[in-house]
Write a protein that holds these residues in place. Structure first.
Motif, PDB file in Angstrom:
ATOM      1  N   ILE A   1      40.171  51.432  45.607  1.00  0.00           N
ATOM      2  CA  ILE A   1      40.638  51.660  44.311  1.00  0.00           C
ATOM      3  C   ILE A   1      41.165  53.034  44.153  1.00  0.00           C
ATOM      4  O   ILE A   1      41.980  53.478  43.535  1.00  0.00           O
ATOM      5  N   ALA A   2      40.349  54.156  44.560  1.00  0.00           N
ATOM      6  CA  ALA A   2      40.506  55.410  44.371  1.00  0.00           C
ATOM      7  C   ALA A   2      41.740  56.044  45.261  1.00  0.00           C
ATOM      8  O   ALA A   2      42.516  57.013  45.068  1.00  0.00           O
ATOM      9  N   GLN A   3      41.980  55.087  46.407  1.00  0.00           N
ATOM     10  CA  GLN A   3      43.135  55.341  47.203  1.00  0.00           C
ATOM     11  C   GLN A   3      44.729  54.955  46.549  1.00  0.00           C
ATOM     12  O   GLN A   3      45.696  55.230  47.180  1.00  0.00           O
ATOM     13  N   GLY A   4      44.657  54.159  45.445  1.00  0.00           N
ATOM     14  CA  GLY A   4      45.692  53.653  44.653  1.00  0.00           C
ATOM     15  C   GLY A   4      45.789  52.251  44.714  1.00  0.00           C
ATOM     16  O   GLY A   4      46.850  51.828  44.134  1.00  0.00           O
ATOM     17  N   TYR A   5      44.801  51.540  45.437  1.00  0.00           N
ATOM     18  CA  TYR A   5      45.093  50.160  45.273  1.00  0.00           C
ATOM     19  C   TYR A   5      44.214  49.531  44.087  1.00  0.00           C
ATOM     20  O   TYR A   5      43.240  49.003  44.420  1.00  0.00           O
ATOM     21  N   ARG A   6      45.200  49.535  42.991  1.00  0.00           N
ATOM     22  CA  ARG A   6      44.471  49.117  41.762  1.00  0.00           C
ATOM     23  C   ARG A   6      44.626  47.969  41.321  1.00  0.00           C
ATOM     24  O   ARG A   6      44.463  47.585  40.047  1.00  0.00           O
ATOM     25  N   TRP A   7      44.806  46.968  42.203  1.00  0.00           N
ATOM     26  CA  TRP A   7      45.190  45.450  41.775  1.00  0.00           C
ATOM     27  C   TRP A   7      44.040  44.845  42.902  1.00  0.00           C
ATOM     28  O   TRP A   7      43.976  45.183  44.156  1.00  0.00           O
ATOM     29  N   VAL A   8      43.434  43.666  42.629  1.00  0.00           N
ATOM     30  CA  VAL A   8      42.636  43.073  43.355  1.00  0.00           C
ATOM     31  C   VAL A   8      42.739  41.493  43.288  1.00  0.00           C
ATOM     32  O   VAL A   8      43.030  40.995  42.596  1.00  0.00           O
ATOM     33  N   VAL A   9      42.869  40.895  44.730  1.00  0.00           N
ATOM     34  CA  VAL A   9      43.081  39.581  44.916  1.00  0.00           C
ATOM     35  C   VAL A   9      41.462  39.203  45.088  1.00  0.00           C
ATOM     36  O   VAL A   9      40.848  39.216  46.296  1.00  0.00           O
ATOM     37  N   ASP A  10      41.072  38.633  44.003  1.00  0.00           N
ATOM     38  CA  ASP A  10      39.555  38.041  44.027  1.00  0.00           C
ATOM     39  C   ASP A  10      39.626  36.524  44.449  1.00  0.00           C
ATOM     40  O   ASP A  10      39.955  35.748  43.661  1.00  0.00           O
ATOM     41  N   MET A  11      39.155  36.333  45.634  1.00  0.00           N
ATOM     42  CA  MET A  11      39.399  35.163  46.021  1.00  0.00           C
ATOM     43  C   MET A  11      37.922  34.232  46.261  1.00  0.00           C
ATOM     44  O   MET A  11      37.004  34.944  46.909  1.00  0.00           O
ATOM     45  N   ASP A  12      37.796  33.158  45.614  1.00  0.00           N
ATOM     46  CA  ASP A  12      36.545  32.493  45.809  1.00  0.00           C
ATOM     47  C   ASP A  12      36.583  31.292  46.290  1.00  0.00           C
ATOM     48  O   ASP A  12      37.698  30.443  46.357  1.00  0.00           O
ATOM     49  N   LEU A  13      35.887  30.939  47.567  1.00  0.00           N
ATOM     50  CA  LEU A  13      35.854  29.626  48.335  1.00  0.00           C
ATOM     51  C   LEU A  13      35.100  28.487  47.496  1.00  0.00           C
ATOM     52  O   LEU A  13      33.841  29.088  47.442  1.00  0.00           O
ATOM     53  N   ALA A  14      35.639  27.614  47.311  1.00  0.00           N
ATOM     54  CA  ALA A  14      34.786  26.530  46.623  1.00  0.00           C
ATOM     55  C   ALA A  14      33.871  25.921  47.424  1.00  0.00           C
ATOM     56  O   ALA A  14      34.371  25.418  48.595  1.00  0.00           O
TER      57      ALA A  14
END
Length: 470
Positions: free
Chosen positions: A176-189
């Motif tokens: 996030i500090a490097q500028g990657y300020r979006w997250v793909v939050d993946m949940d395995l069912a």
């Protein structure tokens, strides 16, 4: 990152040292279960055969596994045997069990099904193996980990020596500090319930040539679950609860890690919790679509689309933590984790729970120590101070309920140094216990000094102490 991982590594006890033997068997070596060498009538292995089973049943490996299983404690399996009975059982039956393991005829017992409520609703299904199977699984895990772990992705942090959940959260903070300020939050069912046995065994067989060991691992996968006295055969999944399950999950998801690395993604994974960090929502949506396709088609797993999302990191949680929105983000306790904390403390401090304040405080202290130990990584100290005040208010409410009668309240408050007129205001009030617990009179009588003398754990004090040592 390297220095952080070194801090998490456990000190190694030299194999065969007197220290190791004393820890495993503090009463002396004469009472230790006898893990003796192979008997002459046991099958002779083919020269050049990669015989890992011999390493698994080797004395030092079994003693180390026994120590670990005893230290972890845990409930009994379907046979009802408890941890305290394991040593005496091994003394009588180990030669037979060892022979069955080496010959490939050992048959694991089914696991006992336990349902654990999830914070977000539903239940998590755990499978509790028998203590004997936990010992054997732990012995297998100790031999296989040095084979598989060195080639796992450095961004896989779950259930690995030298790695921790805190390392994964710090890695995410760095992205996030490097500028990657979006997250793909993946949940395995229901990941642990959906693993394809054939695909998993194919990945294990990439590095394991011992057919007896491969056969034994598959038996553990297919041992079944005991439900209502009936054994239900397992056709897929790796039941959570056994020592071998975390390693098998990492082996299964290693292909996902390598694919993400091949694509150049910034990610951190802890077991089935995987976060990928990108620079824009559009990029996140593309990654979500392509990675979902890989997981479902190549690994035959299922992505939970309801719980997965592309969003800002400070709006999501990762391993119980979240982040602030600043350019240099701070780690904070996630709102859901705070809610779970308060729900648990409410349960421990119910006014209707008939127990002494000493017993109540002892149970509460155990929970507060564990909670503060994990969440010490948070960089928002004020949260711990606020929770301290809230916990003390809950306990003041409990005391008011215990005192019941107005004259008892007045007498107790005067005994705590409150002026008589102040004590009458509280004892004669018609306000509820929770409201009264926040009054100046109660704060003065049962303030920080009082609870410190009672031995109540202070979250903010533990936070400061733990942060100063890390």
């Amino acid at each position: 990152m390297a220095s952080s991982r070194e801090e998490h590594r456990q000190p190694k006890i030299p194999t065969g040292s007197s220290l190791q033997e004393e820890v495993v068997n503090p009463r002396g070596t004469e009472e230790a279960p006898s893990f003796s060498p192979a008997r002459p009538n046991e099958p002779i292995r083919e020269v050049g055969h990669i015989d890992l089973m011999e390493q698994i049943v080797e004395r030092e490996n079994l003693l180390s596994a026994l120590h670990r299983v005893e230290r972890n404690k845990g409930a009994a399996g379907v046979d009802g045997m408890e941890i305290k009975s394991l040593r005496s059982f091994l003394t009588q039956h180990w030669e037979r069990i060892r022979s069955e393991l080496l010959r490939g005829t050992y048959q694991p017992s089914p696991v006992r099904r336990v349902e654990i409520p999830k914070p977000d609703g539903g239940v998590r299904l755990l499978g509790i193996p028998t203590v004997l199977d936990r010992l054997i699984q732990q012995a297998i895990q100790q031999v296989l980990t040095p084979i598989f772990d060195p080639e796992f992705s450095p961004y896989s942090y779950g259930f690995r020596p030298g790695y921790s959940a805190h390392d994964a959260v710090k890695q995410a903070q760095g992205y996030i500090a490097q500028g990657y300020r979006w997250v793909v939050d993946m949940d395995l069912a229901q990941f642990f319930d959906r693993v394809n046995h054939d695909m998993l065994m194919a990945r294990v067989a990439r590095k394991v040539a011992d057919k007896h060991l491969l056969k034994l691992i598959r038996k553990y996968l297919q041992a079944g679950v005991m439900i209502g006295g009936v054994c239900v055969v397992s056709e897929e999944g790796t039941p959570q609860g056994g020592p071998l399950s975390p390693l098998l999950s990492n082996i299964m998801l290693d292909d996902l890690d390598k694919e993400l690395m091949r694509r150049g993604h910034r990610f951190a994974r802890y077991a089935d919790d995987s976060n990928i960090y990108v620079r824009s929502r559009r990029a996140g949506e593309r990654v979500m679509e392509s990675v979902t396709e890989f997981v479902e088609k190549r690994l035959k797993l299922k992505v939970n689309r309801e719980k997965s999302a592309v969003d800002r990191p400070w709006k999501r949680k990762f391993l119980g933590f979240s982040f602030t929105w600043h350019r240099q983000p701070k780690i904070r306790v996630s709102p859901k984790s705070l809610k779970r904390f308060k729900d648990r403390v409410r349960d421990l401090t119910k006014r209707s729970r008939g127990q002494s304040m000493e017993a109540r405080a002892a149970k509460l202290n155990a929970y507060l120590r564990g909670w503060s130990g994990y969440y010490r990584l948070a960089e928002t100290r004020s949260i711990f101070a606020n929770l301290d005040e809230w916990v003390r208010r809950r306990l003041r409410m409990c005391l008011l309920k215990q005192w019941k009668k107005p004259k008892t309240k007045r007498r107790k408050l005067v005994g705590l140094g409150i002026p008589e007129d102040w004590a009458r205001m509280i004892s004669g009030s018609r306000k509820g216990y929770w409201r009264l617990a926040l009054t100046p009179q109660m704060n003065k009588a049962l303030g920080l000094a009082y609870w410190h003398d009672q031995g109540l754990v202070s979250l903010v004090e533990r936070y400061d102490a733990l942060r100063s040592t890390t």
